[in-house]
Design a protein around this motif. Structure first.
Motif, PDB file in Angstrom:
ATOM      1  N   TRP A 222       0.879  -1.173   0.000  1.00  0.00           N
ATOM      2  CA  TRP A 222       0.000   0.000   0.000  1.00  0.00           C
ATOM      3  C   TRP A 222       0.914   1.221   0.000  1.00  0.00           C
ATOM      4  N   PHE A 223       0.966   1.925  -1.112  1.00  0.00           N
ATOM      5  CA  PHE A 223       1.925   2.997  -1.288  1.00  0.00           C
ATOM      6  C   PHE A 223       1.349   4.340  -0.828  1.00  0.00           C
ATOM      7  N   PRO A 224       2.235   5.300  -0.469  1.00  0.00           N
ATOM      8  CA  PRO A 224       1.762   6.610  -0.004  1.00  0.00           C
ATOM      9  C   PRO A 224       0.883   7.297  -1.037  1.00  0.00           C
ATOM     10  N   ASN A 225      -0.172   7.933  -0.544  1.00  0.00           N
ATOM     11  CA  ASN A 225      -1.095   8.717  -1.375  1.00  0.00           C
ATOM     12  C   ASN A 225      -1.677   7.897  -2.523  1.00  0.00           C
ATOM     13  N   SER A 226      -1.908   6.622  -2.253  1.00  0.00           N
ATOM     14  CA  SER A 226      -2.473   5.730  -3.255  1.00  0.00           C
ATOM     15  C   SER A 226      -3.666   4.984  -2.669  1.00  0.00           C
ATOM     16  N   PRO A 227      -4.571   4.512  -3.532  1.00  0.00           N
ATOM     17  CA  PRO A 227      -5.694   3.707  -3.042  1.00  0.00           C
ATOM     18  C   PRO A 227      -5.195   2.368  -2.520  1.00  0.00           C
ATOM     19  N   PRO A 228      -5.995   1.677  -1.711  1.00  0.00           N
ATOM     20  CA  PRO A 228      -5.588   0.349  -1.235  1.00  0.00           C
ATOM     21  C   PRO A 228      -5.510  -0.636  -2.389  1.00  0.00           C
ATOM     22  N   PRO A 229      -4.569  -1.558  -2.345  1.00  0.00           N
ATOM     23  CA  PRO A 229      -4.460  -2.559  -3.414  1.00  0.00           C
ATOM     24  C   PRO A 229      -5.637  -3.528  -3.353  1.00  0.00           C
ATOM     25  N   LEU A 230      -5.869  -4.183  -4.467  1.00  0.00           N
ATOM     26  CA  LEU A 230      -6.988  -5.123  -4.547  1.00  0.00           C
ATOM     27  C   LEU A 230      -6.864  -6.219  -3.503  1.00  0.00           C
ATOM     28  N   LEU A 231      -5.630  -6.586  -3.184  1.00  0.00           N
ATOM     29  CA  LEU A 231      -5.395  -7.657  -2.221  1.00  0.00           C
ATOM     30  C   LEU A 231      -5.956  -7.326  -0.841  1.00  0.00           C
ATOM     31  N   LEU A 232      -5.994  -6.041  -0.501  1.00  0.00           N
ATOM     32  CA  LEU A 232      -6.482  -5.616   0.820  1.00  0.00           C
ATOM     33  C   LEU A 232      -7.888  -5.040   0.762  1.00  0.00           C
ATOM     34  N   ARG A 233      -8.506  -5.109  -0.382  1.00  0.00           N
ATOM     35  CA  ARG A 233      -9.842  -4.541  -0.516  1.00  0.00           C
ATOM     36  C   ARG A 233     -10.819  -5.268   0.411  1.00  0.00           C
ATOM     37  N   GLY A 234     -11.608  -4.486   1.118  1.00  0.00           N
ATOM     38  CA  GLY A 234     -12.516  -5.041   2.113  1.00  0.00           C
ATOM     39  C   GLY A 234     -11.945  -5.001   3.515  1.00  0.00           C
ATOM     40  N   HIS A 235     -10.637  -4.772   3.624  1.00  0.00           N
ATOM     41  CA  HIS A 235      -9.985  -4.706   4.933  1.00  0.00           C
ATOM     42  C   HIS A 235      -9.523  -3.291   5.275  1.00  0.00           C
ATOM     43  N   GLU A 236      -9.823  -2.325   4.394  1.00  0.00           N
ATOM     44  CA  GLU A 236      -9.317  -0.968   4.611  1.00  0.00           C
ATOM     45  C   GLU A 236      -9.781  -0.401   5.944  1.00  0.00           C
ATOM     46  N   ALA A 237     -11.060  -0.584   6.256  1.00  0.00           N
ATOM     47  CA  ALA A 237     -11.602   0.007   7.479  1.00  0.00           C
ATOM     48  C   ALA A 237     -10.902  -0.542   8.711  1.00  0.00           C
ATOM     49  N   TYR A 238     -10.658  -1.848   8.737  1.00  0.00           N
ATOM     50  CA  TYR A 238      -9.991  -2.446   9.899  1.00  0.00           C
ATOM     51  C   TYR A 238      -8.557  -1.936  10.021  1.00  0.00           C
TER      52      TYR A 238
ATOM     53  N   TYR B 164      -7.743   9.392   3.907  1.00  0.00           N
ATOM     54  CA  TYR B 164      -6.861  10.484   3.482  1.00  0.00           C
ATOM     55  C   TYR B 164      -5.974  10.952   4.622  1.00  0.00           C
ATOM     56  N   ALA B 165      -6.478  10.915   5.843  1.00  0.00           N
ATOM     57  CA  ALA B 165      -5.708  11.363   6.997  1.00  0.00           C
ATOM     58  C   ALA B 165      -4.696  10.317   7.450  1.00  0.00           C
ATOM     59  N   SER B 166      -4.655   9.181   6.769  1.00  0.00           N
ATOM     60  CA  SER B 166      -3.718   8.118   7.136  1.00  0.00           C
ATOM     61  C   SER B 166      -2.724   7.834   6.024  1.00  0.00           C
ATOM     62  N   GLY B 167      -2.536   8.797   5.125  1.00  0.00           N
ATOM     63  CA  GLY B 167      -1.503   8.694   4.119  1.00  0.00           C
ATOM     64  C   GLY B 167      -1.868   7.943   2.874  1.00  0.00           C
ATOM     65  N   ALA B 168      -3.176   7.832   2.576  1.00  0.00           N
ATOM     66  CA  ALA B 168      -3.601   7.083   1.393  1.00  0.00           C
ATOM     67  C   ALA B 168      -4.692   7.835   0.666  1.00  0.00           C
ATOM     68  N   MET B 169      -5.327   7.156  -0.288  1.00  0.00           N
ATOM     69  CA  MET B 169      -6.449   7.715  -1.032  1.00  0.00           C
ATOM     70  C   MET B 169      -7.599   6.729  -0.998  1.00  0.00           C
ATOM     71  N   ALA B 170      -8.813   7.266  -1.023  1.00  0.00           N
ATOM     72  CA  ALA B 170      -9.980   6.388  -1.076  1.00  0.00           C
ATOM     73  C   ALA B 170     -10.082   5.783  -2.468  1.00  0.00           C
ATOM     74  N   PRO B 171     -10.552   4.534  -2.583  1.00  0.00           N
ATOM     75  CA  PRO B 171     -10.684   3.904  -3.900  1.00  0.00           C
ATOM     76  C   PRO B 171     -11.760   4.575  -4.730  1.00  0.00           C
ATOM     77  N   ASN B 172     -11.429   4.886  -5.983  1.00  0.00           N
ATOM     78  CA  ASN B 172     -12.404   5.478  -6.900  1.00  0.00           C
ATOM     79  C   ASN B 172     -12.946   4.458  -7.882  1.00  0.00           C
ATOM     80  N   ASP B 173     -12.074   3.624  -8.408  1.00  0.00           N
ATOM     81  CA  ASP B 173     -12.518   2.562  -9.307  1.00  0.00           C
ATOM     82  C   ASP B 173     -11.600   1.374  -9.129  1.00  0.00           C
ATOM     83  N   SER B 174     -12.090   0.228  -9.552  1.00  0.00           N
ATOM     84  CA  SER B 174     -11.381  -1.016  -9.293  1.00  0.00           C
ATOM     85  C   SER B 174     -10.037  -1.073 -10.006  1.00  0.00           C
ATOM     86  N   SER B 175      -9.894  -0.341 -11.099  1.00  0.00           N
ATOM     87  CA  SER B 175      -8.633  -0.400 -11.835  1.00  0.00           C
ATOM     88  C   SER B 175      -7.478   0.154 -11.029  1.00  0.00           C
TER      89      SER B 175
END
Length: 564
Positions: A110-126, A324-335
């Protein structure tokens, strides 16, 4: 076993095994940091609950945080044990900054200022929930002196921790951004004041005088001229900040409070009177009280009634703005969520030099039982290790609850100045407690004589005055005429207290007289109205923080939506 407890156990089991199907394909380092999240979340939760449970006793918290103190008890030992656990678990996350980000938890994934990777999708909130709990705890531990990061960290991270819903998201619209709430603004103002006092301590003279030159210099550092621009930039992301016309009403009010606070701080020429007027223990209590009331907003970004993050995890309560306050971006699209197989293979090859978990552990710490448990959590015995650690922590906190933490309850006697100021406020605006604090509270438009009082305390004080006049049969002053309170309600309340005390005496075996005395207290005494202590001097732990029956709305603040 009840249905409710079954659901709780199932939720805990789900969190413990959340990443089981993921970490097997990850490099060793990333597997370790992700699998240790449950450990980090659990210990952070227990420490936060422990601190909030003692929020009415800043002196005891100071004692807990002093590892060199000769005074020891079961509670201090528990606190030091949990603190040591937290410090050791943080070593797993090889971050160069005091606070964690998503790329510290999922390095190379999971890179800085990037959306969560597909591998972690569904676990972002936790993941974000665990990060934000740990960061909030780091902030509080720094404030009470357990970490030596100082006020520089506290000032630079306050908004990200307590106001994450006002952060610019990089979109064209800022409508989604939350308001800068009055309670947040006052905390921020008091934090800056404590930073000013801490900076001034270095220049305290033998005569207790405050050097004027240093006083002005530190004030400019703590309350910079571009403070308004900083707030606007954070909210809008715009480099063209403009003038005060671009500020929100709440931001403008905060800046005005800062200016008035600066003027008040410049009036002090004696150091002792300064620290007495702006008490540090009161500041710590206000921080912990705010966390208790608004934990959902701080951790999940949702204000209002909902579940407490300290008792349950519910991704339905989670607001993507927090990402956003944790160094990432919210997912916009699956790509944008994909991490390619090639990238993952490259990541694995880069970290393939770690032949075993024991080799990886040398990067973090040696001879640490806590770290050994965390490393074990990333192996086939991961679930058992986490269950054991969780049981140990719960047992420690449960023991604290059973033994009972003796909380200091010093009576915060109203000074003559405070009483006179409240009377002036009642004459000026009537029983409008928020308006009175706008005039005489933190950064007040007239003065700050009531800066350490809350709306509830003002209301209780005025009501007690009115009841005393009514009991004595004296003529009621005009400024108390519209204050709530009458003798019928007071007598009913007293009868309820006596009934409750009688029931308690029957259950505990103490005499009814003793129970009634402790329950009713000074209500049966006849004292001058200006000496009646209001209900804030009889505070108890009504939140049931260590009660298994704590409901899902624990910590809800009904006044949270009151913006400036």
């Amino acid at each position: 076993m009840s249905v409710a407890s079954t659901h709780v156990d199932e939720a805990k089991s789900e969190n413990l095994n959340r990443f089981n199907n993921i970490i097997g394909s990850l490099p060793l380092r990333t597997s370790l940091t992700i699998s240790s999240l449950c450990l980090l979340d659990n210990i952070s939760t227990q420490l936060l609950r422990f601190l909030i449970f003692n929020s009415n006793s800043p002196q005891i918290i100071a004692l807990y945080s002093d590892s060199q103190s000769n005074i020891s008890s079961g509670e201090t030992e528990i606190f030091q044990t949990l603190l040591k656990l937290f410090k050791q678990v943080r070593l797993i996350y090889n971050t160069r900054t005091p606070l964690l980000n998503v790329h510290d938890v999922a390095p190379g994934l999971w890179f800085p200022n990037s959306p969560p990777p597909l591998l972690l999708r569904g676990h972002e909130a936790y993941i974000i929930t665990a990060i934000r709990k740990a960061n909030l705890l780091t902030f509080i531990l720094t404030a009470i002196g357990c970490f030596n990061y100082g006020f520089e960290l506290l000032q630079s991270t306050f908004l990200d921790i307590f106001c994450p819903n006002t952060l610019f998201t990089g979109t064209a619209s800022t409508d989604q951004n939350g308001k800068f709430l009055k309670s947040q603004a006052i905390l921020y103002l008091d934090l800056k004041t404590q930073a000013f006092i801490a900076g001034l301590k270095e220049f305290k003279s033998d005569t207790n005088g405050i050097p004027k030159e240093k006083q002005e210099e530190i004030l400019k550092l703590v309350f910079p001229d571009n403070l308004a621009e900083q707030l606007i930039l954070r909210r809008t992301g715009s480099s063209n900040l403009g003038t005060n016309g671009t500020m929100t009403p709440s931001e403008r009010d905060f800046i005005e409070r800062c200016e008035r606070r600066k003027d008040n701080l410049l009036q002090f020429d004696q150091f002792d009177s300064l620290i007495e007027s702006y008490d540090f223990n009161h500041f710590i209590k206000e921080i912990l009280d705010y966390c208790n009331r608004n934990m959902g907003l701080i951790i999940w970004g949702k204000k209002g009634r909902g579940k407490s993050p300290l008792y349950s995890f519910d991704d339905n309560e989670f607001d993507n703005q927090i990402i956003y306050a944790s160094g990432a971006m919210a997912p916009n699209d699956s790509s944008n969520l994909n991490i390619s197989g090639t990238a993952l293979n490259n990541l694995q090859s880069r970290e393939g030099t770690f032949d075993s978990i024991n080799d990886a552990s040398q990067d973090f710490s040696n001879n640490s039982q806590v770290l050994a448990a965390a490393i074990a959590a990333s192996s086939s015995n991961r679930t058992n290790a986490n269950n054991m650690t969780q049981s140990i922590v719960h047992a420690a906190v449960a023991a604290s609850a059973q033994n009972g933490v003796r909380k200091l309850k010093p009576k915060r006697t109203w000074s003559k100045t405070e009483e006179d100021t409240l009377i002036e406020g009642l004459k000026e605006v009537g029983p409008s407690w928020s308006k009175i604090l706008d005039l005489y509270g933190p950064g007040g438009k007239i003065n700050e004589n009531l800066k350490s009082r809350t709306q509830v305390q003002l209301k209780d004080k005025a009501r007690n005055w009115k009841l005393q006049y009514l009991k004595s049969g004296r003529e009621l002053p005009d400024y108390l005429a519209k204050v709530t309170g009458n003798l019928d309600k007071a007598y009913k309340s007293k009868k309820k207290a006596i009934a409750a005390a009688s029931a308690a005496s029957n259950a505990s075996g103490i005499s009814t007289g003793e129970a009634i005395s402790s329950q009713v207290g000074s209500q049966s005494e006849s004292v001058p109205p200006t000496q009646i202590e209001s209900n804030e001097n009889q505070e108890t732990d009504q939140n049931g923080l260590f009660d298994n029956n704590a409901n899902e709305t624990t910590g809800f603040d009904p006044t949270l939506g009151d913006s400036i």
